[in-house]
Write a protein that holds these residues in place. Sequence first.
Motif, PDB file in Angstrom:
ATOM      1  N   ASP A   1      27.556  21.109 -57.674  1.00 40.58           N
ATOM      2  CA  ASP A   1      28.110  20.123 -56.754  1.00 40.58           C
ATOM      3  C   ASP A   1      27.857  18.718 -57.291  1.00 40.58           C
ATOM      4  N   ASP A   2      28.371  17.726 -56.565  1.00 40.36           N
ATOM      5  CA  ASP A   2      28.262  16.352 -57.046  1.00 40.36           C
ATOM      6  C   ASP A   2      26.813  15.914 -57.191  1.00 40.36           C
ATOM      7  N   ALA A   3      25.958  16.344 -56.270  1.00 39.17           N
ATOM      8  CA  ALA A   3      24.554  15.926 -56.326  1.00 39.17           C
ATOM      9  C   ALA A   3      23.871  16.444 -57.588  1.00 39.17           C
ATOM     10  N   SER A   4      24.176  17.691 -57.960  1.00 39.06           N
ATOM     11  CA  SER A   4      23.529  18.259 -59.144  1.00 39.06           C
ATOM     12  C   SER A   4      24.036  17.607 -60.423  1.00 39.06           C
ATOM     13  N   VAL A   5      25.303  17.207 -60.448  1.00 36.93           N
ATOM     14  CA  VAL A   5      25.829  16.513 -61.623  1.00 36.93           C
ATOM     15  C   VAL A   5      25.290  15.087 -61.680  1.00 36.93           C
ATOM     16  N   LYS A   6      25.177  14.443 -60.528  1.00 35.57           N
ATOM     17  CA  LYS A   6      24.595  13.099 -60.485  1.00 35.57           C
ATOM     18  C   LYS A   6      23.161  13.111 -60.994  1.00 35.57           C
ATOM     19  N   ALA A   7      22.439  14.207 -60.736  1.00 35.64           N
ATOM     20  CA  ALA A   7      21.063  14.301 -61.215  1.00 35.64           C
ATOM     21  C   ALA A   7      21.009  14.260 -62.742  1.00 35.64           C
ATOM     22  N   ILE A   8      22.021  14.841 -63.392  1.00 31.70           N
ATOM     23  CA  ILE A   8      22.092  14.760 -64.861  1.00 31.70           C
ATOM     24  C   ILE A   8      22.307  13.308 -65.285  1.00 31.70           C
ATOM     25  N   ALA A   9      23.258  12.643 -64.625  1.00 31.47           N
ATOM     26  CA  ALA A   9      23.539  11.241 -64.949  1.00 31.47           C
ATOM     27  C   ALA A   9      22.318  10.366 -64.722  1.00 31.47           C
ATOM     28  N   ASP A  10      21.503  10.718 -63.733  1.00 25.74           N
ATOM     29  CA  ASP A  10      20.304   9.933 -63.440  1.00 25.74           C
ATOM     30  C   ASP A  10      19.279   9.995 -64.570  1.00 25.74           C
ATOM     31  N   TRP A  11      19.385  10.986 -65.432  1.00 26.68           N
ATOM     32  CA  TRP A  11      18.536  11.040 -66.630  1.00 26.68           C
ATOM     33  C   TRP A  11      19.054  10.086 -67.704  1.00 26.68           C
ATOM     34  N   LYS A  12      20.158   9.406 -67.431  1.00 30.99           N
ATOM     35  CA  LYS A  12      20.850   8.528 -68.376  1.00 30.99           C
ATOM     36  C   LYS A  12      21.511   9.326 -69.494  1.00 30.99           C
ATOM     37  N   ALA A  13      21.890  10.558 -69.175  1.00 30.36           N
ATOM     38  CA  ALA A  13      22.704  11.344 -70.099  1.00 30.36           C
ATOM     39  C   ALA A  13      24.129  10.814 -70.070  1.00 30.36           C
ATOM     40  N   ASN A  14      24.829  10.902 -71.196  1.00 30.82           N
ATOM     41  CA  ASN A  14      26.234  10.502 -71.207  1.00 30.82           C
ATOM     42  C   ASN A  14      27.160  11.657 -71.577  1.00 30.82           C
ATOM     43  N   THR A  15      26.603  12.868 -71.731  1.00 34.22           N
ATOM     44  CA  THR A  15      27.394  14.016 -72.154  1.00 34.22           C
ATOM     45  C   THR A  15      26.857  15.295 -71.524  1.00 34.22           C
ATOM     46  N   VAL A  16      27.768  16.198 -71.137  1.00 33.09           N
ATOM     47  CA  VAL A  16      27.390  17.519 -70.638  1.00 33.09           C
ATOM     48  C   VAL A  16      28.227  18.564 -71.377  1.00 33.09           C
ATOM     49  N   ARG A  17      27.556  19.496 -72.038  1.00 32.78           N
ATOM     50  CA  ARG A  17      28.233  20.588 -72.736  1.00 32.78           C
ATOM     51  C   ARG A  17      28.295  21.802 -71.814  1.00 32.78           C
ATOM     52  N   ILE A  18      29.506  22.383 -71.683  1.00 29.26           N
ATOM     53  CA  ILE A  18      29.761  23.445 -70.705  1.00 29.26           C
ATOM     54  C   ILE A  18      30.171  24.717 -71.440  1.00 29.26           C
ATOM     55  N   PRO A  19      29.273  25.697 -71.611  1.00 28.45           N
ATOM     56  CA  PRO A  19      29.611  26.948 -72.287  1.00 28.45           C
ATOM     57  C   PRO A  19      30.562  27.805 -71.452  1.00 28.45           C
ATOM     58  N   LEU A  20      31.517  28.465 -72.124  1.00 29.63           N
ATOM     59  CA  LEU A  20      32.541  29.254 -71.442  1.00 29.63           C
ATOM     60  C   LEU A  20      32.620  30.673 -71.999  1.00 29.63           C
ATOM     61  N   ASN A  21      33.313  31.538 -71.258  1.00 33.08           N
ATOM     62  CA  ASN A  21      33.519  32.930 -71.622  1.00 33.08           C
ATOM     63  C   ASN A  21      35.025  33.176 -71.737  1.00 33.08           C
TER      64      ASN A  21
END
Length: 490
Positions: free
Chosen positions: A199-219
Amino acid sequence: MRHPPRSVLAAVAGAVALIGSVTVPVVTASGAAPACSVEYSVTSQWDSGFQGAVRITNNTAAMRSWSLAFDFAGGQKLTQGWNAKWSQSGTTVTAASESYNGSLATGASVSAGFIASWSGSNAVPTSFKLNGTSCNTAVEPSPTPEPTDPADDGPPVLRASGNKLVDAGGATRRLLGVNRSGGEFMCVQGRGIFDGPVDDASVKAIADWKANTVRIPLNEECWLGLSTIDPAYAGANYINAVKDLVAKVKAHGMTPVVELHWTYGQYTGNSAGCSDVHASCQKPMPDMQYTPSFWASVANTFKNDGTVVFDLFNEPYPDRATSTTTQAWQCWRDGGSCPGIGYEVAGMQDLVDSVRGTGATNLILAGGIAYSNDLSQWLTYRPADPAGNLAAAWHVYNFNTCANESCWNSTLAPVAAQVPLVAGEIGENTCAHGFIDQVMKWFDDRGLSYLGWTWNTWDCSSGPSLISSYDGTPTAFGTGLRDHLRALNG
């Protein structure tokens, strides 16, 4: 990265059900000085549903909050949305600002997306109101496939320029962030689509680490909707969930990297992760039967969005199957009948061709052999890219062969001197961060990119995990990455 032991789903292979995408004319503002303008687009469409987006530009006084209203004219029904509070009453759809994007200065724009069902026709709305004021609109041609930045404050469209990643203005950029595992294994195990909340809160938590990239593994089996996968977690449902996560990542200003992790093809040789023919573990190489179709579908889905990066295949290890390193690199690039691998292999050139054949010019990452830890002959065997937008991917953990500065200086530095280098996974199985501290320093000194494995609440000693809670509470291992990103990016 290999994952903590999980159940294996055994089933029979079925037919591919590819989901196409369509584009309808975009509605944009016209007139001398409209109070506001709205661009409406359908970014993809399937038999019973579609994904849409709106881009709102405020041409009047600054706003502290905004609410956009428009009417569906073809019986469409809103099912979900992001980057706004979406609702529908009768035919009227309303998108109201969130707390983080309500401020809209004069001349500023904001984007939001949604998913809706349709039947019969999917007519484009013809009138829009922003905070009760009509926006002047007119139908204009469909957008061109050339990627553009979706929002002023969103992630950049990236290109390889020499050995750097640059944005549209030519400024050097680095990919610094995390992996968000789950999309590669939950669906094939019949347990959902993602592991934990997205959800938005969990993604915002990543941004709060000052990350600028998220890698999303797929099947690939889940994306393609093979009959072996529970339909609730496959095909359109899976694709839409991935799109939704990509949109959330972008809404927080971060670059999404979509990556193929688990693939079809039976391999029982040296270092086999499983004996299953299905996409239930890491295989030594992608398969020709489904992987080119997977990448053609993914590229068609995101080719109009140059902010999305494509990572072709997680961790190739043809070197464990072949008798010579030369055979391994030839298999890596050219595919076909590779020694020691019983299925027809799709090489990196096949996958680049599948992506570029759609017209997509997005940045592509290609990891080397030995679980992406060996780049010693990457420059010799790198696939040809007609778009000239290719970077090398590399993975490193404290238990890998190339896990010291001597190896990095001899094998990584020559690659990084010619093409952009992205460490798509860095980690250690010690629950500490002494090793990744060394990796990050080496990469920082050279202005290179890296992503920590992984933003999941696993036992960090069995599979390096950055967090103990999806609110962003770090493990001892994750503390090292979090504090370093915050020091770099403020």
